[in-house]
Motif scaffolding. Sequence first.
Motif, PDB file in Angstrom:
ATOM      1  N   UNK A  58       0.828  -1.206   0.000  1.00  0.00           N
ATOM      2  CA  UNK A  58       0.000   0.000   0.000  1.00  0.00           C
ATOM      3  C   UNK A  58       0.866   1.262   0.000  1.00  0.00           C
ATOM      4  N   UNK A  59       1.960   1.239   0.739  1.00  0.00           N
ATOM      5  CA  UNK A  59       2.849   2.396   0.760  1.00  0.00           C
ATOM      6  C   UNK A  59       3.577   2.552  -0.577  1.00  0.00           C
ATOM      7  N   UNK A  60       3.870   1.436  -1.247  1.00  0.00           N
ATOM      8  CA  UNK A  60       4.426   1.499  -2.608  1.00  0.00           C
ATOM      9  C   UNK A  60       3.437   2.140  -3.563  1.00  0.00           C
ATOM     10  N   UNK A  61       2.176   1.701  -3.485  1.00  0.00           N
ATOM     11  CA  UNK A  61       1.149   2.208  -4.394  1.00  0.00           C
ATOM     12  C   UNK A  61       0.956   3.715  -4.257  1.00  0.00           C
ATOM     13  N   UNK A  62       1.017   4.223  -3.031  1.00  0.00           N
ATOM     14  CA  UNK A  62       0.786   5.650  -2.818  1.00  0.00           C
ATOM     15  C   UNK A  62       2.012   6.492  -3.138  1.00  0.00           C
ATOM     16  N   UNK A  63       3.188   5.997  -2.799  1.00  0.00           N
ATOM     17  CA  UNK A  63       4.404   6.814  -2.927  1.00  0.00           C
ATOM     18  C   UNK A  63       5.196   6.555  -4.197  1.00  0.00           C
ATOM     19  N   UNK A  64       5.024   5.377  -4.797  1.00  0.00           N
ATOM     20  CA  UNK A  64       5.836   5.016  -5.951  1.00  0.00           C
ATOM     21  C   UNK A  64       7.254   4.615  -5.586  1.00  0.00           C
ATOM     22  N   UNK A  86       2.781  12.010   9.906  1.00  0.00           N
ATOM     23  CA  UNK A  86       2.604  12.641  11.213  1.00  0.00           C
ATOM     24  C   UNK A  86       2.384  14.153  11.079  1.00  0.00           C
ATOM     25  N   UNK A  87       3.032  14.736  10.080  1.00  0.00           N
ATOM     26  CA  UNK A  87       2.936  16.184   9.873  1.00  0.00           C
ATOM     27  C   UNK A  87       1.854  16.542   8.848  1.00  0.00           C
ATOM     28  N   UNK A  88       1.113  15.539   8.366  1.00  0.00           N
ATOM     29  CA  UNK A  88       0.042  15.799   7.415  1.00  0.00           C
ATOM     30  C   UNK A  88       0.519  16.195   6.028  1.00  0.00           C
ATOM     31  N   UNK A  89       1.742  15.849   5.679  1.00  0.00           N
ATOM     32  CA  UNK A  89       2.316  16.254   4.387  1.00  0.00           C
ATOM     33  C   UNK A  89       2.091  15.152   3.338  1.00  0.00           C
ATOM     34  N   UNK A  90       0.823  14.858   3.113  1.00  0.00           N
ATOM     35  CA  UNK A  90       0.485  13.745   2.217  1.00  0.00           C
ATOM     36  C   UNK A  90       0.793  14.066   0.750  1.00  0.00           C
ATOM     37  N   UNK A  91       0.776  15.347   0.396  1.00  0.00           N
ATOM     38  CA  UNK A  91       1.106  15.712  -0.979  1.00  0.00           C
ATOM     39  C   UNK A  91       2.552  15.372  -1.307  1.00  0.00           C
ATOM     40  N   UNK A  92       3.411  15.345  -0.282  1.00  0.00           N
ATOM     41  CA  UNK A  92       4.813  14.980  -0.510  1.00  0.00           C
ATOM     42  C   UNK A  92       4.993  13.465  -0.597  1.00  0.00           C
ATOM     43  N   UNK A  93       4.026  12.728  -0.048  1.00  0.00           N
ATOM     44  CA  UNK A  93       4.080  11.274  -0.118  1.00  0.00           C
ATOM     45  C   UNK A  93       3.633  10.786  -1.490  1.00  0.00           C
ATOM     46  N   UNK A  94       2.680  11.472  -2.104  1.00  0.00           N
ATOM     47  CA  UNK A  94       2.068  11.027  -3.354  1.00  0.00           C
ATOM     48  C   UNK A  94       3.102  10.842  -4.455  1.00  0.00           C
ATOM     49  N   UNK A  95       2.988   9.737  -5.179  1.00  0.00           N
ATOM     50  CA  UNK A  95       3.870   9.431  -6.309  1.00  0.00           C
ATOM     51  C   UNK A  95       3.806  10.570  -7.328  1.00  0.00           C
ATOM     52  N   UNK A  96       4.962  11.095  -7.694  1.00  0.00           N
ATOM     53  CA  UNK A  96       5.000  12.211  -8.649  1.00  0.00           C
ATOM     54  C   UNK A  96       4.422  11.820 -10.006  1.00  0.00           C
ATOM     55  N   UNK A  97       4.429  10.509 -10.318  1.00  0.00           N
ATOM     56  CA  UNK A  97       3.894  10.059 -11.612  1.00  0.00           C
ATOM     57  C   UNK A  97       2.371  10.225 -11.685  1.00  0.00           C
ATOM     58  N   UNK A 156      -7.317  13.313  -2.490  1.00  0.00           N
ATOM     59  CA  UNK A 156      -6.538  13.546  -1.269  1.00  0.00           C
ATOM     60  C   UNK A 156      -7.026  12.677  -0.117  1.00  0.00           C
ATOM     61  N   UNK A 157      -8.346  12.576   0.013  1.00  0.00           N
ATOM     62  CA  UNK A 157      -8.899  11.811   1.133  1.00  0.00           C
ATOM     63  C   UNK A 157      -8.572  10.330   0.988  1.00  0.00           C
ATOM     64  N   UNK A 158      -8.615   9.814  -0.233  1.00  0.00           N
ATOM     65  CA  UNK A 158      -8.297   8.402  -0.435  1.00  0.00           C
ATOM     66  C   UNK A 158      -6.823   8.122  -0.236  1.00  0.00           C
ATOM     67  N   UNK A 159      -5.974   9.012  -0.733  1.00  0.00           N
ATOM     68  CA  UNK A 159      -4.541   8.798  -0.555  1.00  0.00           C
ATOM     69  C   UNK A 159      -4.191   8.800   0.918  1.00  0.00           C
ATOM     70  N   UNK A 160      -4.754   9.744   1.669  1.00  0.00           N
ATOM     71  CA  UNK A 160      -4.508   9.775   3.108  1.00  0.00           C
ATOM     72  C   UNK A 160      -4.974   8.477   3.752  1.00  0.00           C
ATOM     73  N   UNK A 161      -6.159   8.001   3.354  1.00  0.00           N
ATOM     74  CA  UNK A 161      -6.701   6.774   3.929  1.00  0.00           C
ATOM     75  C   UNK A 161      -5.788   5.584   3.650  1.00  0.00           C
ATOM     76  N   UNK A 162      -5.325   5.453   2.411  1.00  0.00           N
ATOM     77  CA  UNK A 162      -4.476   4.312   2.062  1.00  0.00           C
ATOM     78  C   UNK A 162      -3.144   4.370   2.799  1.00  0.00           C
ATOM     79  N   UNK A 163      -2.594   5.576   2.948  1.00  0.00           N
ATOM     80  CA  UNK A 163      -1.339   5.727   3.704  1.00  0.00           C
ATOM     81  C   UNK A 163      -1.543   5.304   5.154  1.00  0.00           C
TER      82      UNK A 163
END
Length: 367
Positions: free
Chosen positions: A240-246, A270-281, A288-295
């Motif tokens: 799941x972390x691979x899928x979200x972050x690439x 922890x810092x709510x920086x989910x946009x930085x976690x998201x795979x750049x591809x 946003x809500x789904x990515x946060x949930x999967x993380x």
Amino acid sequence: MHHRFSRVAHRVLCCGRQASGDDLNDERNGSIRWVFSLRELQSATNRFNYDNKIGEGSLGSFYWGQVWDGSQIAVKKLKNARNGTEMEFAAEVESLGRVRHKNLLSLRGYCADGPERILVYDYMPNSSLFAHLHGTHSSECLLDWRRRMFIAIGSARAIAYLHHHETPTIIHGSIKSTNVLLDSDFQAHVGDFGLMKLISDEIDHDKIIGENQRGYHAPEYVMFGKPTTGCDVYSFGIILLELTSGRKPVEKSGSQKMLGVRNWVLPLAKEGRYDEIADSKLNDKYSESELKRVVLIGLACTHREPDKRPTMLEVVSLLKGESKEMLLRLEKEELFRPDSMASSVGTTPEGSTDCILKNDDEGLAGA
């Protein structure tokens, strides 16, 4: 051109057990499989020609083949198979063949000819999740957010089926992105479940499992060597972390030290920086809500304490957005508090790790 298959060999009627619930239902129960001769598989794969080779793993080599009716197959030649009789091998394989679910890789047949031990599967034209995230297809960017969610939910359903429907429970033991295969519609099919039963006891199983699984192992498995359903949950959390972050399960950090994806994601979450976690591809095209949930689910699955990880049935429900109360409780866990010291970022056992537009909150709740 491949020669036509003859339908020699015995019919094997594998009557699967009927599951309960939509997630565990398998409409393909009762399908018939064939026992292939070595000659037939040699014909289908051009004598296991190198050009037909589509994969190499710790348990064997995969080859593309084409059967008499024109359909495509994947043929796996096992390494270090048990030295039992052909009948013993057939009994073990037929037992695995009865395990049927739409998100498990379907076993079509097998061959036990002299020393050869070969398995025949449905061919997956879109290769593996690994190939699309990190390998030969990664530059094509074919995994948009919708497809990633379907893959997450489908593969979770498959593992939940093994854990909660089969009797006795089947522990996969080798969950990784190379074992999540994708069909022509990018539907996930989890493969390689139960294969350790077919490998000789004289082989170092830890070495076999570990060769291509760096970063997927739960800390307790690395320390004690006993696979459990909790270990499977941990491995799935890494996916799941691979899928979200690439990111790969383990990558080199700036200091050239190896950093697990969990330990990279957790401080950002922890810092709510989910946009930085998201795979750049993904090019910012995700919910946003789904990515946060999967993380959050991925991090919960990889909790250092096994009894604090969710079950796979709970994971399926969480991924589908059906357990909002459970998700709220999850967000309040100590693990995700900014001041928490429960991140386990320190030393870990070797081998473990510790088109939907952004801002669209509707997502795939009904997927």
